[in-house]
Write a protein that holds these residues in place. Structure first.
Motif, PDB file in Angstrom:
ATOM      1  N   GLY A  68      71.923  12.275  22.410  1.00 27.61           N
ATOM      2  CA  GLY A  68      71.612  11.452  23.573  1.00 27.61           C
ATOM      3  C   GLY A  68      72.483  11.816  24.751  1.00 27.61           C
ATOM      4  N   PRO A  69      72.630  10.895  25.728  1.00 25.92           N
ATOM      5  CA  PRO A  69      73.408  11.189  26.924  1.00 25.92           C
ATOM      6  C   PRO A  69      74.851  11.550  26.583  1.00 25.92           C
ATOM      7  CG  PRO A  69      72.242   9.099  27.168  1.00 25.92           C
ATOM      8  CD  PRO A  69      72.075   9.553  25.748  1.00 25.92           C
ATOM      9  N   ALA A  70      75.438  12.366  27.430  1.00 24.20           N
ATOM     10  CA  ALA A  70      76.816  12.795  27.222  1.00 24.20           C
ATOM     11  C   ALA A  70      77.796  11.844  27.895  1.00 24.20           C
ATOM     12  CB  ALA A  70      76.983  14.214  27.750  1.00 24.20           C
ATOM     13  N   TYR A  71      77.340  10.644  28.229  1.00 28.61           N
ATOM     14  CA  TYR A  71      78.199   9.681  28.899  1.00 28.61           C
ATOM     15  C   TYR A  71      77.859   8.269  28.429  1.00 28.61           C
ATOM     16  CZ  TYR A  71      74.079   8.776  31.726  1.00 28.61           C
ATOM     17  OH  TYR A  71      72.812   8.446  32.128  1.00 28.61           O
ATOM     18  N   GLU A  72      78.800   7.360  28.715  1.00 30.87           N
ATOM     19  CA  GLU A  72      78.604   5.947  28.401  1.00 30.87           C
ATOM     20  C   GLU A  72      79.067   5.133  29.601  1.00 30.87           C
ATOM     21  OE1 GLU A  72      80.561   2.573  25.503  1.00 30.87           O
ATOM     22  OE2 GLU A  72      80.575   4.647  24.837  1.00 30.87           O
ATOM     23  N   SER A  93      91.355  20.725  34.366  1.00 36.65           N
ATOM     24  CA  SER A  93      90.690  22.032  34.378  1.00 36.65           C
ATOM     25  C   SER A  93      90.442  22.571  32.970  1.00 36.65           C
ATOM     26  CB  SER A  93      91.496  23.049  35.195  1.00 36.65           C
ATOM     27  OG  SER A  93      92.743  23.303  34.592  1.00 36.65           O
ATOM     28  N   TRP A  94      91.179  22.105  31.968  1.00 37.07           N
ATOM     29  CA  TRP A  94      90.973  22.549  30.587  1.00 37.07           C
ATOM     30  C   TRP A  94      89.809  21.826  29.916  1.00 37.07           C
ATOM     31  CZ3 TRP A  94      91.375  18.061  28.053  1.00 37.07           C
ATOM     32  CH2 TRP A  94      92.286  17.106  28.495  1.00 37.07           C
ATOM     33  N   CYS A  95      89.244  20.829  30.582  1.00 36.15           N
ATOM     34  CA  CYS A  95      88.177  19.995  30.024  1.00 36.15           C
ATOM     35  C   CYS A  95      86.812  20.555  30.425  1.00 36.15           C
ATOM     36  CB  CYS A  95      88.365  18.568  30.546  1.00 36.15           C
ATOM     37  SG  CYS A  95      86.959  17.475  30.319  1.00 36.15           S
ATOM     38  N   GLU A  96      86.084  21.108  29.468  1.00 37.61           N
ATOM     39  CA  GLU A  96      84.777  21.715  29.757  1.00 37.61           C
ATOM     40  C   GLU A  96      83.779  20.718  30.355  1.00 37.61           C
ATOM     41  OE1 GLU A  96      81.878  24.221  30.547  1.00 37.61           O
ATOM     42  OE2 GLU A  96      83.842  24.864  29.896  1.00 37.61           O
ATOM     43  N   PRO A  97      83.625  19.508  29.800  1.00 41.91           N
ATOM     44  CA  PRO A  97      82.706  18.555  30.436  1.00 41.91           C
ATOM     45  C   PRO A  97      83.121  18.214  31.877  1.00 41.91           C
ATOM     46  CG  PRO A  97      83.205  17.849  28.212  1.00 41.91           C
ATOM     47  CD  PRO A  97      84.127  18.986  28.514  1.00 41.91           C
ATOM     48  N   CYS A  98      84.424  18.176  32.145  1.00 40.15           N
ATOM     49  CA  CYS A  98      84.905  17.919  33.513  1.00 40.15           C
ATOM     50  C   CYS A  98      84.453  19.044  34.446  1.00 40.15           C
ATOM     51  CB  CYS A  98      86.431  17.839  33.547  1.00 40.15           C
ATOM     52  SG  CYS A  98      87.160  16.542  32.527  1.00 40.15           S
ATOM     53  N   ARG A  99      84.626  20.274  33.993  1.00 40.48           N
ATOM     54  CA  ARG A  99      84.233  21.430  34.814  1.00 40.48           C
ATOM     55  C   ARG A  99      82.729  21.438  35.051  1.00 40.48           C
ATOM     56  NH1 ARG A  99      87.764  24.387  31.172  1.00 40.48           N
ATOM     57  NH2 ARG A  99      85.921  25.386  30.320  1.00 40.48           N
ATOM     58  N   ARG A 137      82.774   1.763  34.481  1.00 41.31           N
ATOM     59  CA  ARG A 137      83.512   2.889  33.901  1.00 41.31           C
ATOM     60  C   ARG A 137      82.459   3.815  33.291  1.00 41.31           C
ATOM     61  NH1 ARG A 137      88.687   3.181  31.478  1.00 41.31           N
ATOM     62  NH2 ARG A 137      88.841   0.940  31.784  1.00 41.31           N
ATOM     63  N   VAL A 138      82.510   5.073  33.678  1.00 35.78           N
ATOM     64  CA  VAL A 138      81.618   6.087  33.107  1.00 35.78           C
ATOM     65  C   VAL A 138      82.497   7.047  32.328  1.00 35.78           C
ATOM     66  CG1 VAL A 138      79.915   7.882  33.559  1.00 35.78           C
ATOM     67  CG2 VAL A 138      80.038   5.881  35.073  1.00 35.78           C
ATOM     68  N   GLN A 139      82.324   7.060  31.001  1.00 34.94           N
ATOM     69  CA  GLN A 139      83.099   7.966  30.151  1.00 34.94           C
ATOM     70  C   GLN A 139      82.201   9.103  29.718  1.00 34.94           C
ATOM     71  OE1 GLN A 139      84.434   4.955  27.271  1.00 34.94           O
ATOM     72  NE2 GLN A 139      86.510   5.525  27.875  1.00 34.94           N
ATOM     73  N   GLY A 140      82.662  10.324  29.943  1.00 37.47           N
ATOM     74  CA  GLY A 140      81.896  11.502  29.568  1.00 37.47           C
ATOM     75  C   GLY A 140      81.230  12.137  30.774  1.00 37.47           C
ATOM     76  N   GLU A 141      80.541  13.217  30.511  1.00 38.04           N
ATOM     77  CA  GLU A 141      79.917  14.027  31.557  1.00 38.04           C
ATOM     78  C   GLU A 141      78.587  13.436  32.017  1.00 38.04           C
ATOM     79  OE1 GLU A 141      77.707  18.335  31.844  1.00 38.04           O
ATOM     80  OE2 GLU A 141      79.143  18.004  30.233  1.00 38.04           O
ATOM     81  N   MET A 142      78.500  13.144  33.303  1.00 38.92           N
ATOM     82  CA  MET A 142      77.271  12.610  33.887  1.00 38.92           C
ATOM     83  C   MET A 142      76.753  13.596  34.926  1.00 38.92           C
ATOM     84  SD  MET A 142      76.655   9.058  35.980  1.00 38.92           S
ATOM     85  CE  MET A 142      75.502   8.047  35.068  1.00 38.92           C
TER      86      MET A 142
END
Length: 179
Positions: A34-38, A76-82, A159-164
């Protein structure tokens, strides 16, 4: 190599099917599909803080008056952040900083590294530095990326946790609720 009987082969195939079905069911229960965020409510509080950006400007909550704000915690080490960062930039460009201020808060990296990432990727968002991780701890940020949303009245909202994908319909609705 021994030759397997058809019945043994069927038993092995059935066992593999059951095992893989159980694995996929468990993955779904753990949120791996499912979605990569909550999205969840963020009741705050928006405590007083002071963070410096890569240009040396100090940011405080008083700087947010009259506009919605997204505080995006990343590294910068976080792939979903990038992966998420370009869509944050696009959304910020679409609304403009007078209506929606997007602040990219770098978590515990050297200022030069955060600045290098922004330059390399074409990010023009203000990049604030949480060099000791105190801002992330204060607001309970444990997952990266995490975005905290404040409405135009200065009230903590979401609050959005994860990649949106900040260019998508779900993000559009989220932003509309803040404006």
């Amino acid at each position: 190599m021994p030759i397997e009987s058809p019945s043994r082969r069927h038993v092995l195939q059935a066992s593999l099917t059951v095992a893989s079905s159980a694995l996929f069911a468990r993955a779904g229960a753990q949120g791996l599909t499912g979605p990569a965020y909550e999205v969840s409510p963020w009741p705050g509080p928006l405590t007083a803080f002071s963070l410096v950006d890569t240009s040396g400007k100090t940011w405080r909550p008083a700087d947010f008056k009259g506009r919605a704000v997204l505080l995006n915690f990343w590294a910068s080490w976080c792939e979903p952040c990038r992966a998420e960062m370009p869509t944050l930039q696009q959304m910020a460009d679409l609304y403009g900083p007078e209506q929606l201020l997007v602040l990219a808060i770098n978590f515990k990296e050297a200022p030069a590294r955060a600045l290098q990432f922004a330059k390399r990727t074409g990010i023009t968002l203000p990049v604030l530095l949480d060099v000791d991780g105190q801002a992330a701890r204060r607001w309970g940020v444990k997952v990266f990326p995490t975005t905290l949303a404040i409405d135009r009245h200065g009230q903590p909202r979401l609050r959005v946790q994860g990649e949106m994908d900040w260019t998508g319909k779900a993000a559009e609705k989220l932003i509309a609720s803040l404006l």
